[in-house]
Design an enzyme around this catalytic site. Structure first.
Site, PDB file in Angstrom:
ATOM      1  N   THR A  76       0.812  -1.217   0.000  1.00 35.64           N
ATOM      2  CA  THR A  76       0.000   0.000   0.000  1.00 35.64           C
ATOM      3  C   THR A  76       0.848   1.270   0.000  1.00 35.64           C
ATOM      4  O   THR A  76       2.027   1.259   0.346  1.00 35.64           O
ATOM      5  CB  THR A  76      -0.939   0.017   1.222  1.00 35.64           C
ATOM      6  OG1 THR A  76      -0.165   0.033   2.426  1.00 35.64           O
ATOM      7  CG2 THR A  76      -1.855  -1.189   1.228  1.00 35.64           C
ATOM      8  N   ASP A  77       0.190   2.360  -0.383  1.00 37.32           N
ATOM      9  CA  ASP A  77       0.845   3.668  -0.366  1.00 37.32           C
ATOM     10  C   ASP A  77       0.514   4.368   0.956  1.00 37.32           C
ATOM     11  O   ASP A  77      -0.062   3.766   1.864  1.00 37.32           O
ATOM     12  CB  ASP A  77       0.423   4.503  -1.581  1.00 37.32           C
ATOM     13  CG  ASP A  77      -1.079   4.764  -1.633  1.00 37.32           C
ATOM     14  OD1 ASP A  77      -1.775   4.606  -0.598  1.00 37.32           O
ATOM     15  OD2 ASP A  77      -1.559   5.140  -2.715  1.00 37.32           O
ATOM     16  N   MET A  78       0.864   5.624   1.062  1.00 37.93           N
ATOM     17  CA  MET A  78       0.641   6.359   2.308  1.00 37.93           C
ATOM     18  C   MET A  78      -0.836   6.475   2.665  1.00 37.93           C
ATOM     19  O   MET A  78      -1.184   6.656   3.822  1.00 37.93           O
ATOM     20  CB  MET A  78       1.281   7.751   2.226  1.00 37.93           C
ATOM     21  CG  MET A  78       2.793   7.687   2.225  1.00 37.93           C
ATOM     22  SD  MET A  78       3.576   9.318   2.130  1.00 37.93           S
ATOM     23  CE  MET A  78       3.032  10.037   3.663  1.00 37.93           C
ATOM     24  N   ILE A 109      -3.871   2.485   0.328  1.00 42.86           N
ATOM     25  CA  ILE A 109      -4.450   1.908  -0.886  1.00 42.86           C
ATOM     26  C   ILE A 109      -3.340   1.198  -1.659  1.00 42.86           C
ATOM     27  O   ILE A 109      -2.193   1.659  -1.685  1.00 42.86           O
ATOM     28  CB  ILE A 109      -5.081   3.029  -1.742  1.00 42.86           C
ATOM     29  CG1 ILE A 109      -6.254   3.642  -0.979  1.00 42.86           C
ATOM     30  CG2 ILE A 109      -5.508   2.513  -3.103  1.00 42.86           C
ATOM     31  CD1 ILE A 109      -6.816   4.888  -1.624  1.00 42.86           C
TER      32      ILE A 109
END
Length: 131
Positions: free
Chosen positions: A17-19, A22
């Protein structure tokens, strides 16, 4: 073509996931790559033996659509269907689902290349296993 859909489970880990929590867009390409590798292995295609004989699979083209988001700890399934097999290329449609929701779709064209980087015909046993 009437082939059975290959299904490959994927769990979304924190590292995917990203920050925002997601799934980072490039990770869908990793998920579908793993599913394709599993699929050809289940068909009896030994990619290590192919490589030793001087032939490797390469992706020539991908058309991808991001339809919804996946998040940390989601349980996903990658569905792979062979769309077309010719003498030199294999085209598959791959869909990533979370339950009944389609979140990613890609059409992937793969070819075989020799050690000099030139396209070669798909080995006959591979074509036969896909038809």
């Amino acid at each position: 073509m009437s082939r059975q859909t290959h299904r490959f489970p994927v769990t979304v880990y924190y590292e995917d996931t990203d920050m925002g929590g997601i799934v980072y867009h490039a990770n869908y390409l990793r998920y579908i790559e793993r599913a394709r590798s599993d699929y050809v292995r289940q068909l009896g295609n030994d990619q290590n033996a192919m490589r030793e004989s001087g032939i490797v699979w390469v992706v020539r083209k991908i058309e991808a659509e991001y339809l919804a988001t996946a998040k940390f700890e989601d349980e996903l399934v990658v569905e792979t269907d062979v769309h077309e097999v010719s003498g030199v290329r294999l085209t598959m449609v791959q869909v990533v689902r979370r339950g009944d929701t389609e979140i990613f779709r890609a059409t992937v064209m793969a070819v075989c290349m020799n050690k000099d980087g030139r396209p070669v015909r798909l080995p006959a046993e591979i074509r036969a296993s896909l038809q």
